[in-house]
Design an enzyme around this catalytic site. Structure first.
Site, PDB file in Angstrom:
ATOM      1  N   HIS A 144       0.378  -4.727   8.522  1.00 26.21           N
ATOM      2  CA  HIS A 144       2.030  -4.430   8.546  1.00 26.21           C
ATOM      3  C   HIS A 144       2.264  -3.852   9.830  1.00 26.21           C
ATOM      4  O   HIS A 144       1.743  -3.468  10.763  1.00 26.21           O
ATOM      5  CB  HIS A 144       2.022  -3.438   7.562  1.00 26.21           C
TER       6      HIS A 144
ATOM      7  N   HIS B  12       0.743  -1.298   0.070  1.00 25.54           N
ATOM      8  CA  HIS B  12       0.038  -0.018  -0.139  1.00 25.54           C
ATOM      9  C   HIS B  12       0.839   1.305   0.105  1.00 25.54           C
ATOM     10  O   HIS B  12       0.487   2.094  -0.781  1.00 25.54           O
ATOM     11  CB  HIS B  12      -1.101  -0.040   1.103  1.00 25.54           C
TER      12      HIS B  12
END
Length: 346
Positions: A167, A114
């Site tokens: 993450h 991302h």
């Protein structure tokens, strides 16, 4: 390294516990930072504003996403939503964290896709806006607004990935830095006027290159499906594990988009529309029609089998640049072009 991962879990726990009212905001931000939306949303919006910037967004997206795939195969990064269970962290110090539908991605976690892909792909947009603002204003603060907006958005995307347990902070930081560097390097080198064979060979190189790396690592005894197994094992709900998050899904998207870009740039519809200058109302109509067609493509769904899904995904993203660059502008221009007045013979 264990201490850094534990600190990442503590940060996610703090975000979830102290800022629960921002949950819908983080979910929306992570949706806006999804690399898939670079192809489906940001690319057509940028293209109808500026042809060169739009092509730069698409090209940077597909190349950076391919690099992100290869980086993840080599770096073997865990994701927080499974690491808290596999490492024993949860049994030693139970963390008050929970998963979301966007948490259960099946690829390795480092670096953050991302942050890396979105950061690189939005770099040409930021540079184009900075140039326009600099030409119209002498204020230093006004000139800095595009860069500040770019950094703020990417920071929000990174925090949303930590909040969702997708993450760790160091994976987000690695993605942000790598994406900015790639965006800076690739923006001046976007291939716009190249032969069709160049784009076809690029698509082939993406597929063969990734396949070569994959099978080389498998031959060395590495299990590259380890992340899929862990994601399926520790995701709270099986329906949250989507086939679109598998590594080869991004490969089929990237190779299809590269081939579709070449076909679109050499199509008769693009050649005809390129000579015309679309007015603002026509550009808005193009964007609305493209989004409508995107909705129709999404409504079709996808095959449940992995091999058929990859083929379908490849064809879908081959078609998408053709629609955005050639077919939709040609259709809008043809329908809105004024008819030539009839000639009268003397």
């Amino acid at each position: 390294m264990e201490s850094a991962l534990s600190a990442g879990i503590a940060m996610a726990e703090t975000l979830q516990a102290r800022l629960p009212w921002l949950e819908s905001v983080w979910l929306w931000v992570t949706f806006l930072g999804d690399p898939k939306n670079l192809f489906l949303l940001y690319f057509p919006a940028a293209y109808y504003a500026s042809r060169r910037v739009g092509v730069a967004v698409l090209w940077t997206s597909l190349v950076t996403e391919w690099l992100n795939l290869v980086f993840k195969w080599f770096l073997f990064g865990d994701r927080p939503f499974w690491w808290v269970h596999e490492s024993g962290y949860y049994s030693q110090a139970p963390a008050q964290v929970h998963q979301f539908p966007s948490s259960c991605e099946t690829g390795p976690g480092s670096p953050s896709g991302h942050c890396m892909i979105t950061g690189a792909a939005l770099w040409p947009v930021m540079r184009a806006l900075s140039s326009q603002v600099a030409a119209r204003s002498r204020s230093r603060w006004v000139r800095a607004m595009p860069s500040l907006a770019y950094c703020t958005f990417l920071l929000a995307v990174g925090l949303s990935r930590i909040f969702l347990l997708a993450h760790f902070p160091h994976q987000v930081l690695a993605g942000l830095l790598t994406g900015a560097v790639l965006g800076w390097l690739m923006t001046p080198r976007v291939p716009v006027e190249r032969e069709l064979s160049f784009y076809g060979l690029t698509a082939l190189a993406l597929v063969l290159g990734a396949s070569l790396v994959y099978w080389a690592l498998v031959a060395l005894g590495l299990d590259l499906s380890w992340s899929i197994s862990l994601a399926s094992k520790w995701c709270e709900r099986p329906e949250w594990v989507h086939i679109e998050s598998r590594p080869f899904a991004s490969l089929s998207r990237d190779s299809g988009a590269a081939l579709g870009l070449g076909i679109a740039l050499h199509s008769p519809c693009y050649v005809q529309v390129r000579r015309a200058r679309l007015v603002s109302s026509q550009k808005v109509a193009c964007l609305a029609l493209a989004m409508g067609l995107l909705g129709a493509l999404s409504w079709l769904g996808h095959p449940p089998q992995a091999s058929l899904f990859y083929i379908f995904n490849f064809l879908k993203y081959t078609l998408w640049p053709c629609l955005v660059l050639a077919l939709v502008p040609w259709l809008v221009h043809s329908l809105s072009a004024p008819e030539a007045p009839p000639t009268h013979s003397s």
